[in-house]
Enzyme design. Structure first.
Site, PDB file in Angstrom:
ATOM      1  CB  SER A   1      34.923 -11.014 136.593  1.00  0.00           C
ATOM      2  OG  SER A   1      36.132 -11.337 137.221  1.00  0.00           O
TER       3      SER A   1
ATOM      4  CG  ASP B   1      40.236 -10.762 131.370  1.00  0.00           C
ATOM      5  OD1 ASP B   1      40.475 -11.980 131.426  1.00  0.00           O
ATOM      6  OD2 ASP B   1      39.382 -10.207 132.082  1.00  0.00           O
TER       7      ASP B   1
ATOM      8  CG  HIS C   1      37.771 -14.062 132.827  1.00  0.00           C
ATOM      9  ND1 HIS C   1      38.115 -12.732 132.983  1.00  0.00           N
ATOM     10  CD2 HIS C   1      36.995 -14.377 133.899  1.00  0.00           C
ATOM     11  CE1 HIS C   1      37.569 -12.258 134.090  1.00  0.00           C
ATOM     12  NE2 HIS C   1      36.890 -13.237 134.670  1.00  0.00           N
TER      13      HIS C   1
END
Length: 423
Positions: free
Chosen positions: A286, A84, A118
């Site tokens: 996600s 990520d 994120h």
């Protein structure tokens, strides 16, 4: 479906004893995490005192997380790689993160930067320690290995990340990819990397995508055979309490794809962003992929030496559809809601079907190289020696002779075809 994700059997589960090598590894991982935590303690985020954060983590109730923690495991000894934007190892993740690596040329250890936050959010959903009344991951004693993609998700970097993980002597058990690498259909290079990772025993999890429409375009790495693509669902009224809303629905933007494997919670997910004291709520595949990865980490911790193919088959067999027959593969729900408690406790045959890995076998058959690792890649296969590992020279000569004949035949056919085209 049983909203608490309880088991379908009352038989007491008998879990295997931890493997000695795994116990040594757990000690080593704990030492690295402790050293990392000490080094970063000066930058730690203060413990929060927000009330009700845990109560808003409705998926912990839906997936029977507390029952799993009490009766089986909290994910200890399992490493989850997070491919990520990076992971900031402080706050709810302090003491949970290994150094990791990055692909911007800075080498190992440069994972403390996460401009989008994120990757940090995904890691928290997987293994957050719940600092104060902070976010508690579904596998709160698992360990995170960050793999940073500084250029953003793209096919080349994601492929290289998987290759690097597959080259590790002691790779992570689970790989979370809450990303869209922008490749659409799975490329041949990424498919080879997926095969290499699966051969080393890693279970690969990826988000399905948030662009459901009349035409759902595929996205990699979820589109690669051998990867568990995860969609998102939530409660009908998003009231966080299952007894208030016994009605599960797929999220309206969760993509529908033929390669869907499972659905997991991904609606009205609470998180915290840097510089904000109040909680922030998000929807997306996600988040559902991260919660699925943490759920799989719990199952892996309960069965540390089970071959990955068999473990994924357990996940499929224990998944639950709301209104479809068991074993049905739906474009939105996959094989159903992922239920970690049932995957741990249910009585499931060792040869239960595994369509996900069967598809991988069809596009990329396993290597037949003598001495190659077999099973789940968790234990050393041992060196091939003696007559069992000897090469049959006569067979090689015959095979070479036959191959030569085939090659001559192909050349002759090619000449004929070329003459015909010119004619």
């Amino acid at each position: 479906m049983d909203p608490a994700g309880s088991a379908d059997t009352t038989e007491e589960a008998v879990l295997p004893m931890p493997h000695p090598r795994r116990a040594v590894r757990r000690t080593a991982v704990a030492a690295v995490v402790a050293a990392t935590s000490v080094a970063l303690s000066s930058a730690a985020v203060p413990a929060r005192a927000d009330e009700g954060v845990r109560a808003e983590e409705w998926w912990l109730v839906t997936l029977a997380a507390e029952e799993i923690w009490k009766e089986h495991t909290r994910g200890e000894g399992v490493v989850v790689a997070v491919i990520d934007s990076g992971v900031i190892p402080t706050g709810d993740l302090e003491g949970a993160v290994l150094p990791g690596f990055s692909y911007d040329g800075s080498g190992r250890g440069d994972t403390t930067t996460d401009p989008d936050f994120h990757g940090t959010s995904m890691a928290t959903l997987i293994a957050g320690r719940g600092t104060g009344d902070g976010v508690l991951g579904i596998a709160p004693e698992a360990t995170i290995l960050p793999v940073r993609l500084p250029r953003g998700p793209n096919d080349d970097d994601t492929t290289q990340a998987l290759r690097t993980l597959a080259a590790m002597d002691d790779p992570p058990e689970v790989v979370n990819m809450s990303i869209d690498s922008g490749g659409g259909e799975c490329s041949s290079d990424m498919q080879e990397a997926v095969r290499a990772a699966v051969d080393k025993g890693m279970i690969l999890v990826a988000s399905m995508g948030n662009d459901h429409s009349s035409i759902d375009y595929p996205q990699s790495p979820a589109s690669c055979p051998g990867v568990l693509g995860v969609g998102a669902f939530g409660w009908n009224n998003f009231g966080f309490r299952p007894d208030d809303a016994p009605d599960l629905r797929i999220w309206s933007k969760s993509e529908h794809q033929p390669y869907a494997a499972f659905a997991a919670p991904g609606v009205h997910v609470i998180t915290f962003l840097p510089g904000r004291d109040e909680p922030f709520y998000v929807d997306g595949t996600s988040d559902s992929a991260a919660i699925a990865s943490g759920s799989i980490a719990l199952v892996r911790a309960a069965y540390p030496d089970m071959p990955s193919r068999e473990l994924v088959a357990r996940l499929i067999a224990s998944a639950k559809h709301l209104d479809l027959p068991a074993g049905t593969r739906d474009p939105a729900w996959g094989f159903g809601v992922l239920r970690p408690r049932s995957a741990i406790e249910d009585t499931i045959p060792t040869d239960a079907p595994n369509p996900i890995y069967d598809e991988l076998d069809e596009v990329a058959p396993p290597s037949a190289t003598p001495g190659a690792p077999a099973g789940n890649g968790l234990d050393d296969p041992g060196a091939v020696s003696g007559s069992a590992g000897a090469v049959d020279r006569e067979a090689l000569v015959l095979a070479g002779f036959a191959g030569g004949l085939v090659l001559l035949g192909l050349v002759a056919a090619g000449v004929v075809l070329l003459v015909r085209r010119r004619g």
